[in-house]
Design a protein around this motif. Structure first.
Motif, PDB file in Angstrom:
ATOM      1  N   ALA A 142      18.375  26.243  42.940  1.00 40.30           N
ATOM      2  CA  ALA A 142      17.559  25.939  41.763  1.00 40.30           C
ATOM      3  C   ALA A 142      17.157  27.216  41.037  1.00 40.30           C
ATOM      4  CB  ALA A 142      16.313  25.154  42.175  1.00 40.30           C
ATOM      5  N   GLY A 143      17.170  27.140  39.713  1.00 38.17           N
ATOM      6  CA  GLY A 143      16.714  28.259  38.905  1.00 38.17           C
ATOM      7  C   GLY A 143      17.788  29.269  38.556  1.00 38.17           C
ATOM      8  N   VAL A 144      19.038  28.993  38.931  1.00 37.69           N
ATOM      9  CA  VAL A 144      20.115  29.942  38.652  1.00 37.69           C
ATOM     10  C   VAL A 144      20.869  29.556  37.386  1.00 37.69           C
ATOM     11  CG1 VAL A 144      22.281  30.938  39.491  1.00 37.69           C
ATOM     12  CG2 VAL A 144      20.371  30.595  41.077  1.00 37.69           C
ATOM     13  N   PHE A 145      21.232  28.304  37.251  1.00 38.46           N
ATOM     14  CA  PHE A 145      22.082  27.865  36.155  1.00 38.46           C
ATOM     15  C   PHE A 145      21.283  27.130  35.092  1.00 38.46           C
ATOM     16  CE2 PHE A 145      24.754  28.156  39.925  1.00 38.46           C
ATOM     17  CZ  PHE A 145      25.753  29.007  39.463  1.00 38.46           C
ATOM     18  N   THR A 146      21.661  27.352  33.841  1.00 38.88           N
ATOM     19  CA  THR A 146      21.020  26.659  32.725  1.00 38.88           C
ATOM     20  C   THR A 146      21.553  25.228  32.662  1.00 38.88           C
ATOM     21  OG1 THR A 146      22.761  27.206  31.128  1.00 38.88           O
ATOM     22  CG2 THR A 146      20.947  28.820  31.405  1.00 38.88           C
ATOM     23  N   PRO A 147      20.858  24.348  31.939  1.00 43.12           N
ATOM     24  CA  PRO A 147      21.395  22.994  31.758  1.00 43.12           C
ATOM     25  C   PRO A 147      22.798  23.009  31.136  1.00 43.12           C
ATOM     26  CG  PRO A 147      19.091  23.041  31.131  1.00 43.12           C
ATOM     27  CD  PRO A 147      19.502  24.469  31.384  1.00 43.12           C
ATOM     28  N   GLU A 148      23.036  23.919  30.220  1.00 43.85           N
ATOM     29  CA  GLU A 148      24.360  24.009  29.594  1.00 43.85           C
ATOM     30  C   GLU A 148      25.432  24.427  30.598  1.00 43.85           C
ATOM     31  OE1 GLU A 148      21.162  24.167  26.755  1.00 43.85           O
ATOM     32  OE2 GLU A 148      21.570  25.587  28.366  1.00 43.85           O
ATOM     33  N   GLU A 149      25.107  25.360  31.476  1.00 45.66           N
ATOM     34  CA  GLU A 149      26.062  25.785  32.498  1.00 45.66           C
ATOM     35  C   GLU A 149      26.343  24.657  33.486  1.00 45.66           C
ATOM     36  OE1 GLU A 149      25.329  30.562  32.856  1.00 45.66           O
ATOM     37  OE2 GLU A 149      23.806  29.234  33.711  1.00 45.66           O
ATOM     38  N   LYS A 150      25.316  23.907  33.847  1.00 40.86           N
ATOM     39  CA  LYS A 150      25.520  22.772  34.751  1.00 40.86           C
ATOM     40  C   LYS A 150      26.379  21.700  34.090  1.00 40.86           C
ATOM     41  CE  LYS A 150      21.060  22.770  35.835  1.00 40.86           C
ATOM     42  NZ  LYS A 150      19.766  22.364  36.393  1.00 40.86           N
ATOM     43  N   GLN A 151      26.174  21.441  32.818  1.00 40.41           N
ATOM     44  CA  GLN A 151      27.004  20.474  32.105  1.00 40.41           C
ATOM     45  C   GLN A 151      28.459  20.936  32.071  1.00 40.41           C
ATOM     46  OE1 GLN A 151      26.331  17.400  31.026  1.00 40.41           O
ATOM     47  NE2 GLN A 151      28.477  17.238  30.489  1.00 40.41           N
TER      48      GLN A 151
END
Length: 71
Positions: A10-19
């Motif tokens: 948690a806290g590493v990837f942005t929502p855009e990166e996860k998408q």
């Protein structure tokens, strides 16, 4: 029905990166399994709290991973 569980700290990837992860992993599986499985290809991103993921007995934090990403 492919089910893909991507585990991250948690806290590493942005929502855009996860998408982007969801989209690209889905496309990779569909490329192998075939277009007919697109409607039933499930992807979940599971976030583990910072410090609760360990490798070789050493707990990793979000900051540790962000440092590795920047290198």
């Amino acid at each position: 029905m492919p089910f893909i569980d991507i585990k991250v700290i948690a806290g590493v990837f942005t929502p855009e990166e996860k998408q982007k992860m969801v989209e690209e992993v889905s496309e990779a599986v569909i490329a192998v399994e075939g277009e007919a499985l697109r409607p039933v290809t499930h992807v979940v991103i599971t976030e583990t709290p910072s410090g609760a993921w360990a490798i070789g007995g050493k707990a990793l934090t979000a900051e540790d991973v962000q440092t590795k990403r920047a290198a």
